[in-house]
Scaffold this active site. Sequence first.
Site, PDB file in Angstrom:
ATOM      1  N   GLY A  44       3.168  21.292 -73.375  1.00  0.00           N
ATOM      2  CA  GLY A  44       3.063  21.136 -71.944  1.00  0.00           C
ATOM      3  C   GLY A  44       3.683  19.851 -71.432  1.00  0.00           C
ATOM      4  N   ASP A  54      -7.051  12.663 -75.064  1.00  0.00           N
ATOM      5  CA  ASP A  54      -6.737  13.938 -75.715  1.00  0.00           C
ATOM      6  C   ASP A  54      -6.731  13.765 -77.235  1.00  0.00           C
ATOM      7  OD1 ASP A  54      -4.068  16.426 -75.534  1.00  0.00           O
ATOM      8  OD2 ASP A  54      -6.220  16.638 -75.822  1.00  0.00           O
TER       9      ASP A  54
END
Length: 862
Positions: free
Chosen positions: A18, A130
Amino acid sequence: MPSSYLHYDIQRKLGQGGMGIVYLAKDTRLHRNVALKFLPPHIAKNEVERQRFEIEARAAAGLSHTNIAQVYAIEEVDDELFIALEYVDGQELKDIIEEGTLSTDDKLEIVSQIASGMYAAHQKGVIHRDIKTRNIMVDTSGSVKIMDFGLARLEGTDPITKTGTTIGTTAYMSPEQLRGRGADVRSDIWSFGVVLYELFSGEMPFRGLHEPAVMYSITEDPPHPLDPEDESVPEYIKTIITRCLAKNPDERYQSVAEILADLKSQHVNTANLNTATASSATMDSSEVHASPSRVSPKTTKYLTAGIAVVSLLIVAFYFLLDGVSSLGEDFPDKRYLAVLPIENIGGNPDMQAICDGLAETFSYRLSELEQYEDFYWVTPASEIRKENVFSASQANRIFGVNLAISASIQTVQDSTRMILELVDADNVRRLSTRQITVHSDDLAMLETNAIRELIKMLEIDIRPKMEQAIFDDVPSDPKAYEFYLKGRASLQKEMNLDDLNEAIDFFEQAVILDPQFALGYAGLGEGYWRQYEVTGDVEFVGLAETALNRANSINDQLAPVQHLYGLVKSGTGDYEESISYFERSLEIDPKFTASYREMANVYNEIGNTARALDTYQQVIELKPDYWEGYKDLGVYHLSNGNFDGAIQNFEEVVEITPNNSIAFSNLGIAYFYKGDNDRAREMFEKSLELDENPLTANNLAGIYFVDEMYSEAAEMYMIVLDEYPNRYDVWGNYAAAVDLNGDSLEARDLYRTAIEKAKKQSEVNPNDPLILADIGAYYSDLNNVSEARNYINRALEINDQNVFIRLRAVSIYEKLNMREMALQWVSAEMIEDIESQPELQNLAEDPAFLALKNQLVNQANN
């Protein structure tokens, strides 16, 4: 896809996600593999997203740790925005877990390295957001690298519904992230707990057939129980996982340091915490910072300089030897030597550089004798400079030497004359003197003959092997040596680009005149390396290595050259290679203690604390009366939380140098960390009695501030500002101390000075949000509503998630009687700070605040 971008040759595609496409590339300038991450168009072409990306990437680029993949550069070509990252040749942790080949010890080692990398980033204010097993690589040597630090935040502000999110990513998110409440260090700790669970069980703690089901499980369900029959998961690891995965962030570990402490208490070989590495430009790498855990309101707001462990502060036309006079009585068996700065008689500016350069080369040449002589060592010239030592009595007091070399140089027409004196530093009396005269065009001969005479004065018998070591690499061109001395002198100045460029110019002229001058190339390599340290421009790394390669090809028996290689490799993260160069340096000169010290630092950095400790202790075994060995070991113990060990080592330094002010300052910080503020204050005050050192004064000011002794704190800040008049934060601390002591009129002038200095510093980076927030705070103390709002709003526009900036916003708006605005910036993690600050007591008692507090607490509990 083009085959090259700038100086990067594309090799192959590594992956796509992404956040863009990643390619393996060859950096043709530095001849190394890198990973190029090309950002998607929505970031590259959106000005807001682009600016946010660049801020985050700069923050990530500031991280330098063995367990964090390094960000090398942000590049742009034809509207293509990409970053150059460290290429890690290895496997993702996710794949290794699925192979099922890891032993329990392997897993524990991986855990400690992940935690070490997270801790280093959190110390710099960078949150990953993350952490997951796909973002953790294990290279071919077994070292862990956390990828994409500081970049995950760029994936969007709505982590639940963003395009391209996978269940794998969602499965590591904390409950507060899924609820859209932002992330702090405790969110990273949650994700670390998920990784820990997955590493030891091979499963995920929260499961579901689809993404919404996983999200619901994370926010509502307890983690899936670990198999009670699985003895491969230690009980203390289960306890750590449970605490990391607490739904309420307040019930989790509050910092990775707590996790590392729990791991360490179980005798896990954890990676080095680097809990207190100095970042201040005024302090070197052996210094340690701390701040009081709970301080007065003004201190919370402005006290940023902190408490510091201060390092213990290293073709002749004719030759005539005359004026010899040796006392020869009571000459010491142990010879501990300092070379003092050489006096420039007549004040000739050109000769001053020669004096400075010769003092350093004398120290280096005489230290070469350490490997051949017992009970003999030379204080490094860098330490003499650092402490501004100019007399034998100073050298004795600070470094414990019993002998000092004092010299002066005078030029008369074509002749240069040097007077050498050997001084008994214990009793401050001259032992012997020499006079040497050479033609002014042959300063190399001046050094050679001076060293020979100094060896005689020290009553050391010169042997052929010693002669070769000491007088190796003397240039064939006398003028080349003069340029070399000037280059060494330029390197002694403050590390700024003008002085470094001047040094490089001198070294380049030296090697042009004598292409076989190895030390000239070594100086050139050192100059380039320091340019890299100042600028961060990786091009200088390649130039440094090229110069050192040339020096090594000419003479591979120079310990300083191998040492410089080691510094470069260590500074670029190639730790194994750096250790090999330090070992090579020690093969050439077994008592080259600088290499022992740096090698110990590298072992500490990579988490091999046992080898680090052995290496620090080797210096003490080699030189049991050498203060620096005990100092280094004390700093090592301090950084690893062994406060009693640190105190013991620093007390040994005091025993060797009982009048050394900085030794007492070191003891002060050790007692401070131990929690004994009274003893810390006593040590700092003793240090200042011996020497009015500004860094010690800053330490003591912090203690006084904690104890609400504002008048005494103000006096200390005045001492600091005499030495560092441009430190805006010190001006702010000084203003706060004066203000709290009741002199608001003087404080207003001081706040104005702090603003002026801060604005000057912000010219370097006009978008530094912390400086902008500080300026806003100073304006609020002046009741300048428009400027205070202007600066705090600018800071919040850049980073409205930083807790310190938000807390400044609360304080500023409250100070300006704008309570509704203050309440807008209150978040759950700030409640305790707000309630503990007297200046915010009215806010803390406001029913609107109490209602907001209950709302935030309930949200956190749900």
